[in-house]
Design a protein around this motif. Structure first.
Motif, PDB file in Angstrom:
ATOM      1  N   GLU A  39      78.414  71.070 -53.237  1.00  0.00           N
ATOM      2  CA  GLU A  39      77.152  70.130 -53.518  1.00  0.00           C
ATOM      3  C   GLU A  39      77.062  69.307 -52.045  1.00  0.00           C
ATOM      4  N   GLY A  40      75.733  69.409 -51.609  1.00  0.00           N
ATOM      5  CA  GLY A  40      75.672  68.499 -50.291  1.00  0.00           C
ATOM      6  C   GLY A  40      75.390  69.388 -49.167  1.00  0.00           C
ATOM      7  N   LEU A  41      75.970  69.354 -48.047  1.00  0.00           N
ATOM      8  CA  LEU A  41      75.939  70.055 -46.787  1.00  0.00           C
ATOM      9  C   LEU A  41      77.227  70.862 -46.756  1.00  0.00           C
ATOM     10  N   GLN A  42      77.088  72.230 -46.506  1.00  0.00           N
ATOM     11  CA  GLN A  42      78.295  73.095 -46.151  1.00  0.00           C
ATOM     12  C   GLN A  42      77.749  74.096 -44.689  1.00  0.00           C
ATOM     13  N   VAL A  43      78.553  73.785 -43.771  1.00  0.00           N
ATOM     14  CA  VAL A  43      78.276  74.608 -42.543  1.00  0.00           C
ATOM     15  C   VAL A  43      79.254  75.672 -42.492  1.00  0.00           C
ATOM     16  N   ILE A  44      78.992  76.766 -42.401  1.00  0.00           N
ATOM     17  CA  ILE A  44      79.882  77.947 -42.220  1.00  0.00           C
ATOM     18  C   ILE A  44      79.440  78.594 -40.925  1.00  0.00           C
ATOM     19  N   VAL A  45      80.631  78.704 -40.270  1.00  0.00           N
ATOM     20  CA  VAL A  45      80.936  79.373 -38.947  1.00  0.00           C
ATOM     21  C   VAL A  45      81.424  80.779 -39.501  1.00  0.00           C
ATOM     22  N   SER A  46      80.924  82.007 -38.951  1.00  0.00           N
ATOM     23  CA  SER A  46      81.380  83.394 -39.137  1.00  0.00           C
ATOM     24  C   SER A  46      81.625  83.822 -37.752  1.00  0.00           C
ATOM     25  N   LEU A  47      83.122  84.002 -37.582  1.00  0.00           N
ATOM     26  CA  LEU A  47      83.165  84.650 -36.080  1.00  0.00           C
ATOM     27  C   LEU A  47      83.414  85.990 -36.201  1.00  0.00           C
ATOM     28  N   LYS A  93      84.586  76.670 -42.593  1.00  0.00           N
ATOM     29  CA  LYS A  93      83.733  76.131 -43.447  1.00  0.00           C
ATOM     30  C   LYS A  93      83.790  74.706 -43.538  1.00  0.00           C
ATOM     31  N   VAL A  94      83.013  74.021 -43.326  1.00  0.00           N
ATOM     32  CA  VAL A  94      82.903  72.417 -43.467  1.00  0.00           C
ATOM     33  C   VAL A  94      82.066  72.073 -44.744  1.00  0.00           C
ATOM     34  N   GLY A  95      82.566  71.470 -45.467  1.00  0.00           N
ATOM     35  CA  GLY A  95      81.810  70.952 -46.687  1.00  0.00           C
ATOM     36  C   GLY A  95      81.788  69.432 -46.830  1.00  0.00           C
ATOM     37  N   LEU A  96      80.550  68.579 -46.879  1.00  0.00           N
ATOM     38  CA  LEU A  96      80.335  67.252 -46.919  1.00  0.00           C
ATOM     39  C   LEU A  96      79.509  67.086 -48.123  1.00  0.00           C
ATOM     40  N   ASP A  97      80.133  66.112 -48.911  1.00  0.00           N
ATOM     41  CA  ASP A  97      79.308  65.871 -50.347  1.00  0.00           C
ATOM     42  C   ASP A  97      78.057  65.136 -49.951  1.00  0.00           C
TER      43      ASP A  97
END
Length: 290
Positions: A39-47, A93-97
């Motif tokens: 819930e919020g923002l998740q940034v996913i980098v797939s290498l 993966k970075v998740g920020l509520d």
């Protein structure tokens, strides 16, 4: 996950509002993972990766190459990822509520609107980007963090926020025409983007400003002023960072010496080592040994 699975996946709760996950997974059989959407923002980098994902049972979307994904979510949703067999999956993966994202300047509504979509109440959006050298380098730095203990968590938290900021700014920058680029014409923006591509293509032996200007259809004054206005840095600064990011990628991948990498990206060893340490906080020899 089953016999024969090789996994270095991990998750760190860096604070009550910031989560970081990363790792590499390789399985001889397909793997299905069901997990709540952050819930919020998740940034996913797939290498690296080959998988299909879906949210709330909707039609799946495919990830078949390296890329960056911004997931904006309100309310609770269920995600399902199906990883292909015999394919290395490397990701961060970075998740920020939602509250932390807002306080940190990551306005979910603005991201959605400038990305050409609308985030409805109890909705979820997925926005894809190409993987840039900058985001590849940040993700690689997270995967190969050289620190331990409390310092490791501090380093990870900083890199997690940096990754989210760089990925989000690409959405906002594209929509606004770059930092302060509102007064640039569509033609000028197109020419400046071509200038950036020329700079990237010739990063090993950088072109001079007159040559870039000529090939991109601009004069030198418009190139220098417009480039900084659109991309936030000078042409020289952009090319230097691009070269260092490529060097970081090569060293972190293994198989190259510092001398080989320095020569490939067009630097003499002493100068390369100094610039690399200034940019990444470590000598290139440390990364080459990792």
């Amino acid at each position: 996950m089953g016999y024969g699975v090789v996994s270095t996946a991990w998750t760190r709760q860096l604070s009550s509002e910031l989560t970081l996950s990363a790792g590499s997974v390789l399985s001889p059989t397909p793997i299905t993972v069901n997990t709540p959407v952050f819930e919020g923002l998740q940034v996913i980098v797939s290498l690296n990766g080959k998988l299909s994902g879906s949210v709330d049972g909707r039609a799946p979307f495919a990830i078949t190459d390296a890329g960056v994904y911004l997931v904006l979510a309100r309310g609770r949703h269920e995600g399902c990822d199906r990883f292909a067999a015999n394919t290395l999956q490397r990701y961060v993966k970075v998740g920020l509520d939602a509250g932390h994202a807002q306080r940190s300047g990551f306005d979910l509504e603005r991201l959605a609107v400038t990305g050409g979509q609308q985030l409805h109440r109890d909705g979820v959006l997925v926005m894809r980007q190409a993987l840039t050298p900058a985001l590849r380098a940040i993700a690689t730095q997270i995967l190969m963090c050289p620190f331990d203990g409390a310092v490791r968590d501090m380093y990870m938290a900083g890199k997690a926020l940096e990754m989210a900021a760089v990925a989000s700014d690409r959405v906002l920058g594209r929509a606004r025409g770059g930092a302060g680029g509102a007064d640039l014409s569509a033609f000028e923006i197109e020419r400046l983007q071509q200038a950036r591509e020329l700079a990237e293509q010739h990063f090993q032996q950088p072109l001079g400003l007159p040559e870039i200007a000529r090939l991109s259809g601009l004069n030198v004054k418009k190139l220098t002023a417009g480039f900084r206005q659109l991309f936030g840095v000078s042409v020289f600064e952009y090319v230097q960072d691009y070269r260092l990011q490529e060097a970081y990628r090569m060293l972190s991948a293994g198989g190259y010496t510092v001398t080989q990498v320095a020569c490939f990206v067009g630097y003499a060893i002493p100068h390369f080592s100094t610039l690399f340490r200034q940019r990444f906080g470590m000598p290139p020899s440390q990364l080459a040994r990792a």
